[in-house]
Write a protein that holds these residues in place. Structure first.
Motif, mmCIF file in Angstrom:
data_model
loop_
_atom_site.group_PDB
_atom_site.id
_atom_site.type_symbol
_atom_site.label_atom_id
_atom_site.label_comp_id
_atom_site.label_asym_id
_atom_site.label_seq_id
_atom_site.Cartn_x
_atom_site.Cartn_y
_atom_site.Cartn_z
ATOM 1 N N PRO A 80 0.819 -1.216 0.000
ATOM 2 C CA PRO A 80 0.000 0.000 0.000
ATOM 3 C C PRO A 80 0.851 1.264 0.000
ATOM 4 O O PRO A 80 2.076 1.213 0.114
ATOM 5 C CB PRO A 80 -0.819 -0.130 1.294
ATOM 6 N N HIS A 81 0.174 2.387 -0.106
ATOM 7 C CA HIS A 81 0.830 3.705 -0.076
ATOM 8 C C HIS A 81 1.719 3.847 1.159
ATOM 9 O O HIS A 81 1.375 3.386 2.251
ATOM 10 C CB HIS A 81 -0.241 4.803 -0.068
ATOM 11 N N VAL A 82 2.871 4.466 0.980
ATOM 12 C CA VAL A 82 3.787 4.692 2.098
ATOM 13 C C VAL A 82 4.008 6.195 2.281
ATOM 14 O O VAL A 82 3.983 6.958 1.321
ATOM 15 C CB VAL A 82 5.150 4.002 1.878
ATOM 16 N N GLU A 83 4.204 6.606 3.514
ATOM 17 C CA GLU A 83 4.484 8.009 3.810
ATOM 18 C C GLU A 83 5.960 8.327 3.565
ATOM 19 O O GLU A 83 6.300 9.400 3.071
ATOM 20 C CB GLU A 83 4.115 8.322 5.258
ATOM 21 N N ASP A 84 6.826 7.396 3.922
ATOM 22 C CA ASP A 84 8.271 7.599 3.806
ATOM 23 C C ASP A 84 8.787 6.849 2.577
ATOM 24 O O ASP A 84 8.916 5.629 2.583
ATOM 25 C CB ASP A 84 8.971 7.083 5.069
ATOM 26 N N MET A 85 9.077 7.590 1.505
ATOM 27 C CA MET A 85 9.502 6.960 0.255
ATOM 28 C C MET A 85 10.842 6.237 0.389
ATOM 29 O O MET A 85 11.167 5.372 -0.412
ATOM 30 C CB MET A 85 9.581 8.006 -0.852
ATOM 31 N N ARG A 86 11.613 6.590 1.386
ATOM 32 C CA ARG A 86 12.903 5.920 1.568
ATOM 33 C C ARG A 86 12.734 4.431 1.832
ATOM 34 O O ARG A 86 13.613 3.632 1.488
ATOM 35 C CB ARG A 86 13.685 6.583 2.696
ATOM 36 N N THR A 87 11.594 4.051 2.419
ATOM 37 C CA THR A 87 11.366 2.634 2.720
ATOM 38 C C THR A 87 11.251 1.791 1.458
ATOM 39 O O THR A 87 11.558 0.600 1.488
ATOM 40 C CB THR A 87 10.095 2.451 3.567
ATOM 41 N N VAL A 88 10.810 2.400 0.364
ATOM 42 C CA VAL A 88 10.739 1.652 -0.894
ATOM 43 C C VAL A 88 11.951 1.937 -1.782
ATOM 44 O O VAL A 88 12.403 1.062 -2.528
ATOM 45 C CB VAL A 88 9.424 1.931 -1.652
ATOM 46 N N PHE A 89 12.495 3.142 -1.699
ATOM 47 C CA PHE A 89 13.675 3.453 -2.515
ATOM 48 C C PHE A 89 14.866 2.577 -2.140
ATOM 49 O O PHE A 89 15.666 2.209 -2.995
ATOM 50 C CB PHE A 89 14.048 4.930 -2.381
ATOM 51 N N LYS A 90 14.985 2.233 -0.865
ATOM 52 C CA LYS A 90 16.124 1.403 -0.468
ATOM 53 C C LYS A 90 16.006 -0.029 -0.972
ATOM 54 O O LYS A 90 16.976 -0.792 -0.930
ATOM 55 C CB LYS A 90 16.303 1.430 1.049
ATOM 56 N N GLN A 91 14.820 -0.380 -1.483
ATOM 57 C CA GLN A 91 14.619 -1.706 -2.075
ATOM 58 C C GLN A 91 14.725 -1.695 -3.593
ATOM 59 O O GLN A 91 14.695 -2.737 -4.229
ATOM 60 C CB GLN A 91 13.239 -2.248 -1.699
ATOM 61 N N ALA A 92 14.838 -0.503 -4.192
ATOM 62 C CA ALA A 92 14.701 -0.352 -5.638
ATOM 63 C C ALA A 92 16.035 -0.360 -6.375
ATOM 64 O O ALA A 92 17.011 0.244 -5.922
ATOM 65 C CB ALA A 92 13.956 0.938 -5.958
ATOM 66 N N HIS A 93 16.059 -1.031 -7.504
ATOM 67 C CA HIS A 93 17.184 -0.975 -8.433
ATOM 68 C C HIS A 93 16.942 0.118 -9.467
ATOM 69 O O HIS A 93 17.862 0.803 -9.897
ATOM 70 C CB HIS A 93 17.344 -2.332 -9.128
ATOM 71 N N CYS A 94 15.646 0.270 -9.859
ATOM 72 C CA CYS A 94 15.250 1.307 -10.812
ATOM 73 C C CYS A 94 13.764 1.588 -10.608
ATOM 74 O O CYS A 94 13.064 0.838 -9.924
ATOM 75 C CB CYS A 94 15.529 0.870 -12.249
ATOM 76 N N LEU A 95 13.296 2.670 -11.191
ATOM 77 C CA LEU A 95 11.885 3.048 -11.143
ATOM 78 C C LEU A 95 11.302 2.911 -12.542
ATOM 79 O O LEU A 95 11.861 3.436 -13.511
ATOM 80 C CB LEU A 95 11.727 4.488 -10.657
ATOM 81 N N HIS B 248 15.532 -2.874 -21.946
ATOM 82 C CA HIS B 248 16.189 -1.787 -21.215
ATOM 83 C C HIS B 248 16.264 -2.087 -19.719
ATOM 84 O O HIS B 248 17.280 -1.794 -19.066
ATOM 85 C CB HIS B 248 15.451 -0.469 -21.450
ATOM 86 N N LEU B 249 15.222 -2.673 -19.176
ATOM 87 C CA LEU B 249 15.245 -3.027 -17.758
ATOM 88 C C LEU B 249 16.337 -4.057 -17.477
ATOM 89 O O LEU B 249 17.087 -3.938 -16.498
ATOM 90 C CB LEU B 249 13.879 -3.573 -17.325
ATOM 91 N N GLU B 250 16.456 -5.060 -18.337
ATOM 92 C CA GLU B 250 17.492 -6.085 -18.161
ATOM 93 C C GLU B 250 18.891 -5.485 -18.245
ATOM 94 O O GLU B 250 19.793 -5.879 -17.498
ATOM 95 C CB GLU B 250 17.334 -7.174 -19.217
ATOM 96 N N ASN B 251 19.056 -4.534 -19.144
ATOM 97 C CA ASN B 251 20.373 -3.893 -19.290
ATOM 98 C C ASN B 251 20.809 -3.202 -18.002
ATOM 99 O O ASN B 251 22.002 -3.124 -17.694
ATOM 100 C CB ASN B 251 20.353 -2.881 -20.437
ATOM 101 N N LEU B 252 19.838 -2.691 -17.247
ATOM 102 C CA LEU B 252 20.170 -2.021 -15.994
ATOM 103 C C LEU B 252 20.686 -3.005 -14.937
ATOM 104 O O LEU B 252 21.355 -2.598 -13.981
ATOM 105 C CB LEU B 252 18.951 -1.277 -15.447
ATOM 106 N N PHE B 253 20.389 -4.272 -15.120
ATOM 107 C CA PHE B 253 20.906 -5.300 -14.213
ATOM 108 C C PHE B 253 22.196 -5.929 -14.742
ATOM 109 O O PHE B 253 23.083 -6.286 -13.960
ATOM 110 C CB PHE B 253 19.859 -6.402 -14.016
#
Length: 357
Positions: A241-256, A311-316
Protein backbone atom coordinates in the motif's frame (compact mmCIF):
# COMPACT_ATOMS: atom_id res chain seq x y z
CA UNK A 1 3.42 37.50 11.82
CA UNK A 2 3.49 38.29 8.10
CA UNK A 3 -0.24 37.82 7.49
CA UNK A 4 -2.30 34.98 6.07
CA UNK A 5 -1.88 32.76 3.01
CA UNK A 6 -4.91 30.82 1.80
CA UNK A 7 -4.21 27.75 -0.32
CA UNK A 8 -7.07 26.43 -2.45
CA UNK A 9 -7.25 22.89 -3.79
CA UNK A 10 -9.94 21.81 -6.29
CA UNK A 11 -10.89 18.60 -4.46
CA UNK A 12 -10.29 16.96 -1.07
CA UNK A 13 -7.15 17.45 0.97
CA UNK A 14 -4.91 15.62 3.41
CA UNK A 15 -5.34 13.19 5.08
CA UNK A 16 -8.24 12.08 2.83
CA UNK A 17 -6.32 12.61 -0.42
CA UNK A 18 -2.53 12.41 -0.72
CA UNK A 19 -1.73 12.82 -4.41
CA UNK A 20 0.99 14.96 -5.94
CA UNK A 21 -1.20 18.08 -5.99
CA UNK A 22 -2.16 17.79 -2.33
CA UNK A 23 1.42 17.12 -1.21
CA UNK A 24 2.72 20.06 -3.26
CA UNK A 25 0.00 22.30 -1.80
CA UNK A 26 0.94 21.22 1.72
CA UNK A 27 4.68 21.72 1.21
CA UNK A 28 4.21 25.12 -0.43
CA UNK A 29 1.92 26.35 2.36
CA UNK A 30 4.18 24.98 5.10
CA UNK A 31 7.06 26.95 3.59
CA UNK A 32 5.04 30.16 3.89
CA UNK A 33 4.20 29.22 7.50
CA UNK A 34 7.95 28.94 8.15
CA UNK A 35 8.28 32.50 6.84
CA UNK A 36 5.88 33.79 9.48
CA UNK A 37 2.54 33.60 7.68
CA UNK A 38 -0.50 31.91 9.12
CA UNK A 39 -1.69 29.24 6.71
CA UNK A 40 -5.09 27.89 5.71
CA UNK A 41 -6.50 25.58 3.06
CA UNK A 42 -9.91 25.61 1.38
CA UNK A 43 -10.97 22.19 0.08
CA UNK A 44 -13.91 19.96 -0.69
CA UNK A 45 -15.33 17.89 2.14
CA UNK A 46 -14.51 14.15 2.32
CA UNK A 47 -16.44 12.33 -0.41
CA UNK A 48 -17.82 9.62 1.86
CA UNK A 49 -21.45 9.41 2.98
CA UNK A 50 -20.53 10.41 6.54
CA UNK A 51 -18.20 13.17 5.32
CA UNK A 52 -20.83 14.69 3.05
CA UNK A 53 -23.54 14.45 5.70
CA UNK A 54 -21.35 16.10 8.35
CA UNK A 55 -20.39 18.88 5.94
CA UNK A 56 -24.01 19.60 4.98
CA UNK A 57 -25.13 19.71 8.61
CA UNK A 58 -22.21 21.94 9.57
CA UNK A 59 -22.98 24.26 6.69
CA UNK A 60 -26.67 24.43 7.63
CA UNK A 61 -26.06 25.38 11.25
CA UNK A 62 -22.69 27.16 11.16
CA UNK A 63 -22.33 28.47 7.62
CA UNK A 64 -19.97 27.70 4.69
CA UNK A 65 -16.47 26.32 5.28
CA UNK A 66 -17.31 25.67 8.95
CA UNK A 67 -15.83 22.15 9.07
CA UNK A 68 -12.22 22.57 10.18
CA UNK A 69 -9.30 20.24 10.88
CA UNK A 70 -5.56 20.78 11.22
CA UNK A 71 -2.72 19.45 9.08
CA UNK A 72 0.76 20.17 10.44
CA UNK A 73 0.74 23.92 11.19
CA UNK A 74 -2.23 25.08 9.12
CA UNK A 75 -5.99 24.83 9.29
CA UNK A 76 -8.11 23.17 6.63
CA UNK A 77 -11.58 24.54 5.89
CA UNK A 78 -13.86 22.20 3.97
CA UNK A 79 -17.28 22.75 2.45
CA UNK A 80 -19.88 20.66 0.65
CA UNK A 81 -20.30 23.23 -2.13
CA UNK A 82 -16.67 24.25 -2.51
CA UNK A 83 -15.84 26.63 -4.22
CA UNK A 84 -19.18 28.48 -4.29
CA UNK A 85 -18.67 30.30 -0.98
CA UNK A 86 -15.00 31.24 -1.28
CA UNK A 87 -15.88 34.92 -0.99
CA UNK A 88 -17.14 34.38 2.55
CA UNK A 89 -13.90 32.61 3.48
CA UNK A 90 -11.89 35.49 2.03
CA UNK A 91 -13.93 37.90 4.18
CA UNK A 92 -13.29 35.76 7.26
CA UNK A 93 -9.54 35.12 6.84
CA UNK A 94 -8.56 38.24 4.87
CA UNK A 95 -5.52 36.53 3.29
CA UNK A 96 -2.64 38.63 2.02
CA UNK A 97 -2.77 36.49 -1.11
CA UNK A 98 -4.12 33.18 -2.37
CA UNK A 99 -2.36 30.18 -3.93
CA UNK A 100 -4.76 28.18 -6.08
CA UNK A 101 -3.56 24.71 -7.09
CA UNK A 102 -5.17 24.14 -10.48
CA UNK A 103 -6.20 20.79 -11.93
CA UNK A 104 -9.04 20.82 -14.45
CA UNK A 105 -11.70 22.61 -12.39
CA UNK A 106 -13.35 25.40 -14.36
CA UNK A 107 -15.98 26.22 -11.71
CA UNK A 108 -13.18 27.05 -9.27
CA UNK A 109 -11.35 29.15 -11.86
CA UNK A 110 -14.52 31.03 -12.80
CA UNK A 111 -15.12 31.89 -9.15
CA UNK A 112 -11.57 33.10 -8.51
CA UNK A 113 -11.34 35.08 -11.73
CA UNK A 114 -14.61 36.82 -10.83
CA UNK A 115 -13.35 37.62 -7.29
CA UNK A 116 -10.09 39.03 -8.79
CA UNK A 117 -8.23 38.59 -5.49
CA UNK A 118 -4.39 38.58 -5.55
CA UNK A 119 -3.84 34.95 -6.52
CA UNK A 120 -0.99 32.75 -7.67
CA UNK A 121 -2.47 30.10 -9.96
CA UNK A 122 -0.16 27.09 -9.62
CA UNK A 123 -1.01 24.73 -12.48
CA UNK A 124 -0.59 20.97 -12.04
CA UNK A 125 -2.70 19.88 -15.01
CA UNK A 126 -1.65 18.95 -18.52
CA UNK A 127 -4.97 20.39 -19.75
CA UNK A 128 -5.04 24.19 -19.61
CA UNK A 129 -8.42 25.86 -19.17
CA UNK A 130 -9.44 28.33 -21.92
CA UNK A 131 -10.52 30.63 -19.07
CA UNK A 132 -6.87 31.66 -18.74
CA UNK A 133 -7.18 33.21 -22.18
CA UNK A 134 -10.01 35.52 -21.11
CA UNK A 135 -8.57 37.27 -18.07
CA UNK A 136 -9.75 40.80 -17.13
CA UNK A 137 -7.34 43.55 -18.10
CA UNK A 138 -6.98 44.65 -14.46
CA UNK A 139 -6.44 41.15 -13.07
CA UNK A 140 -4.39 40.67 -9.87
CA UNK A 141 -3.02 37.26 -10.77
CA UNK A 142 0.32 35.52 -11.20
CA UNK A 143 0.91 32.14 -12.80
CA UNK A 144 3.21 29.19 -12.20
CA UNK A 145 3.45 25.59 -13.34
CA UNK A 146 5.61 22.54 -12.63
CA UNK A 147 7.33 22.06 -16.00
CA UNK A 148 8.21 23.68 -19.30
CA UNK A 149 5.82 21.15 -20.86
CA UNK A 150 2.89 22.79 -19.03
CA UNK A 151 4.32 26.25 -19.71
CA UNK A 152 4.17 25.63 -23.46
CA UNK A 153 0.57 24.41 -23.15
CA UNK A 154 -0.34 27.53 -21.16
CA UNK A 155 1.29 29.87 -23.67
CA UNK A 156 -0.94 28.47 -26.41
CA UNK A 157 -3.96 29.69 -24.43
CA UNK A 158 -2.86 32.84 -22.61
CA UNK A 159 -0.55 35.80 -23.12
CA UNK A 160 0.07 36.09 -19.38
CA UNK A 161 3.58 35.48 -18.04
CA UNK A 162 4.08 32.12 -16.34
CA UNK A 163 7.02 30.79 -14.30
CA UNK A 164 8.14 27.20 -13.93
CA UNK A 165 8.23 26.44 -10.20
CA UNK A 166 9.01 22.83 -9.46
CA UNK A 167 7.74 21.12 -6.29
CA UNK A 168 9.85 21.51 -3.16
CA UNK A 169 11.57 18.15 -2.61
CA UNK A 170 13.76 18.18 0.51
CA UNK A 171 16.64 15.75 -0.29
CA UNK A 172 16.68 14.27 3.21
CA UNK A 173 13.19 12.85 2.61
CA UNK A 174 14.37 10.73 -0.33
CA UNK A 175 18.09 10.02 -0.01
CA UNK A 176 19.10 6.45 0.88
CA UNK A 177 22.50 5.02 1.71
CA UNK A 178 21.99 1.94 -0.46
CA UNK A 179 19.49 0.58 -2.98
CA UNK A 180 18.11 -2.88 -3.72
CA UNK A 181 17.20 -5.25 -6.53
CA UNK A 182 13.53 -4.48 -7.21
CA UNK A 183 11.92 -2.84 -10.23
CA UNK A 184 9.83 -0.24 -8.42
CA UNK A 185 6.41 0.94 -9.64
CA UNK A 186 4.28 3.58 -7.95
CA UNK A 187 0.56 3.21 -8.77
CA UNK A 188 -0.20 0.61 -11.47
CA UNK A 189 -3.31 2.44 -12.71
CA UNK A 190 -4.14 2.01 -16.43
CA UNK A 191 -3.23 5.68 -17.02
CA UNK A 192 0.15 4.99 -15.42
CA UNK A 193 0.78 2.06 -17.76
CA UNK A 194 -0.68 -0.71 -15.61
CA UNK A 195 -1.16 -3.18 -18.46
CA UNK A 196 2.43 -2.77 -19.63
CA UNK A 197 3.63 -3.23 -16.05
CA UNK A 198 1.78 -6.56 -15.80
CA UNK A 199 3.21 -7.77 -19.10
CA UNK A 200 6.76 -6.69 -18.21
CA UNK A 201 6.52 -8.61 -14.93
CA UNK A 202 5.34 -11.68 -16.86
CA UNK A 203 8.24 -11.45 -19.28
CA UNK A 204 10.81 -10.99 -16.49
CA UNK A 205 9.85 -13.72 -14.00
CA UNK A 206 13.40 -13.71 -12.55
CA UNK A 207 13.13 -10.02 -11.56
CA UNK A 208 11.31 -8.78 -8.46
CA UNK A 209 8.69 -6.09 -9.02
CA UNK A 210 7.75 -3.94 -6.04
CA UNK A 211 4.44 -2.20 -6.77
CA UNK A 212 3.33 0.47 -4.32
CA UNK A 213 0.12 2.41 -3.77
CA UNK A 214 -2.65 3.46 -6.13
CA UNK A 215 -5.73 5.67 -6.24
CA UNK A 216 -8.27 4.38 -3.72
CA UNK A 217 -11.17 6.06 -5.54
CA UNK A 218 -10.60 3.86 -8.63
CA UNK A 219 -10.59 0.45 -6.92
CA UNK A 220 -13.96 -0.45 -8.47
CA UNK A 221 -12.89 0.48 -12.01
CA UNK A 222 -13.03 -2.72 -14.12
CA UNK A 223 -9.64 -1.97 -15.72
CA UNK A 224 -8.06 -1.40 -12.31
CA UNK A 225 -9.59 -4.63 -10.98
CA UNK A 226 -8.25 -6.56 -13.99
CA UNK A 227 -4.71 -5.23 -13.45
CA UNK A 228 -4.77 -5.86 -9.71
CA UNK A 229 -6.00 -9.43 -10.19
CA UNK A 230 -3.27 -10.08 -12.78
CA UNK A 231 -0.61 -8.76 -10.39
CA UNK A 232 -1.72 -11.07 -7.58
CA UNK A 233 -1.14 -14.08 -9.85
CA UNK A 234 2.51 -13.22 -10.51
CA UNK A 235 4.92 -14.74 -7.96
CA UNK A 236 7.62 -12.14 -8.68
CA UNK A 237 5.34 -9.21 -7.74
CA UNK A 238 5.21 -7.73 -4.24
CA UNK A 239 2.17 -5.49 -3.75
CA UNK A 240 2.38 -2.81 -1.05
CA UNK A 241 0.00 0.00 0.00
CA UNK A 242 0.83 3.70 -0.08
CA UNK A 243 3.79 4.69 2.10
CA UNK A 244 4.48 8.01 3.81
CA UNK A 245 8.27 7.60 3.81
CA UNK A 246 9.50 6.96 0.26
CA UNK A 247 12.90 5.92 1.57
CA UNK A 248 11.37 2.63 2.72
CA UNK A 249 10.74 1.65 -0.89
CA UNK A 250 13.67 3.45 -2.51
CA UNK A 251 16.12 1.40 -0.47
CA UNK A 252 14.62 -1.71 -2.07
CA UNK A 253 14.70 -0.35 -5.64
CA UNK A 254 17.18 -0.98 -8.43
CA UNK A 255 15.25 1.31 -10.81
CA UNK A 256 11.88 3.05 -11.14
CA UNK A 257 9.49 2.05 -13.93
CA UNK A 258 7.04 4.75 -15.15
CA UNK A 259 5.36 3.72 -18.43
CA UNK A 260 2.70 6.45 -18.18
CA UNK A 261 0.13 6.41 -20.97
CA UNK A 262 -1.17 9.95 -20.43
CA UNK A 263 0.92 13.10 -20.48
CA UNK A 264 2.45 13.73 -17.06
CA UNK A 265 2.44 17.34 -15.87
CA UNK A 266 5.71 16.76 -14.01
CA UNK A 267 6.36 13.25 -12.74
CA UNK A 268 7.01 13.87 -9.05
CA UNK A 269 7.96 10.25 -8.28
CA UNK A 270 10.64 10.35 -10.98
CA UNK A 271 12.14 13.50 -9.45
CA UNK A 272 12.13 11.86 -6.01
CA UNK A 273 13.83 8.73 -7.35
CA UNK A 274 16.61 10.80 -8.94
CA UNK A 275 17.40 12.29 -5.52
CA UNK A 276 17.85 8.73 -4.24
CA UNK A 277 20.21 7.96 -7.16
CA UNK A 278 17.71 5.57 -8.73
CA UNK A 279 17.60 5.48 -12.55
CA UNK A 280 14.16 5.93 -14.11
CA UNK A 281 12.75 4.04 -17.09
CA UNK A 282 9.84 6.18 -18.29
CA UNK A 283 7.60 6.86 -21.25
CA UNK A 284 7.94 9.91 -23.45
CA UNK A 285 4.63 11.37 -22.29
CA UNK A 286 4.27 14.97 -21.18
CA UNK A 287 6.97 16.34 -18.88
CA UNK A 288 8.63 12.99 -18.11
CA UNK A 289 11.56 13.49 -20.54
CA UNK A 290 12.49 16.84 -18.95
CA UNK A 291 11.96 15.58 -15.40
CA UNK A 292 14.06 12.44 -15.91
CA UNK A 293 16.71 14.29 -17.93
CA UNK A 294 19.92 12.25 -18.16
CA UNK A 295 19.01 10.21 -15.09
CA UNK A 296 17.25 7.42 -16.90
CA UNK A 297 15.91 5.98 -20.14
CA UNK A 298 12.97 7.41 -22.10
CA UNK A 299 10.96 5.01 -24.26
CA UNK A 300 8.20 5.76 -26.77
CA UNK A 301 4.89 4.68 -25.25
CA UNK A 302 4.06 2.94 -28.53
CA UNK A 303 7.15 0.72 -28.31
CA UNK A 304 6.56 -3.01 -27.74
CA UNK A 305 6.89 -4.43 -24.26
CA UNK A 306 10.07 -6.23 -25.34
CA UNK A 307 11.82 -2.87 -25.74
CA UNK A 308 10.94 -2.00 -22.15
CA UNK A 309 12.10 -5.36 -20.80
CA UNK A 310 15.35 -5.15 -22.78
CA UNK A 311 16.19 -1.79 -21.22
CA UNK A 312 15.24 -3.03 -17.76
CA UNK A 313 17.49 -6.09 -18.16
CA UNK A 314 20.37 -3.89 -19.29
CA UNK A 315 20.17 -2.02 -15.99
CA UNK A 316 20.91 -5.30 -14.21
CA UNK A 317 23.42 -6.79 -16.64
CA UNK A 318 25.45 -3.75 -17.74
CA UNK A 319 27.17 -2.46 -14.62
CA UNK A 320 28.86 0.46 -16.44
CA UNK A 321 25.53 1.65 -17.85
CA UNK A 322 23.86 1.38 -14.45
CA UNK A 323 26.68 3.16 -12.62
CA UNK A 324 26.61 6.01 -15.13
CA UNK A 325 22.83 6.41 -14.90
CA UNK A 326 23.00 6.49 -11.09
CA UNK A 327 25.56 9.28 -11.29
CA UNK A 328 23.46 11.14 -13.86
CA UNK A 329 20.36 10.70 -11.70
CA UNK A 330 22.08 12.40 -8.77
CA UNK A 331 23.54 15.13 -11.00
CA UNK A 332 20.12 15.86 -12.52
CA UNK A 333 18.52 16.10 -9.08
CA UNK A 334 21.16 18.66 -8.08
CA UNK A 335 20.40 21.15 -10.86
CA UNK A 336 19.97 24.67 -9.48
CA UNK A 337 16.33 25.00 -10.60
CA UNK A 338 15.42 21.88 -8.58
CA UNK A 339 16.96 23.05 -5.32
CA UNK A 340 14.66 23.98 -2.44
CA UNK A 341 16.37 27.36 -1.90
CA UNK A 342 15.84 28.34 -5.56
CA UNK A 343 12.18 27.28 -5.53
CA UNK A 344 11.52 28.97 -2.20
CA UNK A 345 12.93 32.25 -3.51
CA UNK A 346 10.59 32.02 -6.49
CA UNK A 347 7.65 31.62 -4.10
CA UNK A 348 8.80 34.53 -1.95
CA UNK A 349 9.12 36.78 -5.02
CA UNK A 350 5.52 35.99 -5.96
CA UNK A 351 4.37 36.55 -2.37
CA UNK A 352 5.99 39.99 -2.35
CA UNK A 353 4.40 41.03 -5.64
CA UNK A 354 0.95 39.73 -4.75
CA UNK A 355 0.82 41.09 -1.20
CA UNK A 356 2.56 44.36 -1.96
CA UNK A 357 4.94 43.81 0.99
Amino acid sequence: MQGCVLSIVPRGYLPELAGGLEICAMETLEFFVEQGYSGAVAAKCPQTFRGKLAARLSRKFKGPFSTIHTVKRHQVYTDYWHPNALGSLFDKLKPDFVVCHVSMCDDLLQKLIALNYPTLFYIHSREISPLFGTLPADHKFAFACESTFIKKQFQQISEAHIDVIRPILPPQKFQVSDTGDAILVINPHPKKGGKLIVEAARQLPHRRFLIVGGWANTLHDPEVVEIEQALTQLPNVTRQPHVEDMRTVFKQAHCLLMPCVVAEAYGRTAAEALIAGIPVVASNQGALPETVGDGGIIIDIEAPVTEWTTHLENLFNNSDLYRNLKQQALATSQQDVRQATFIQQQLLDHAKRLSGK
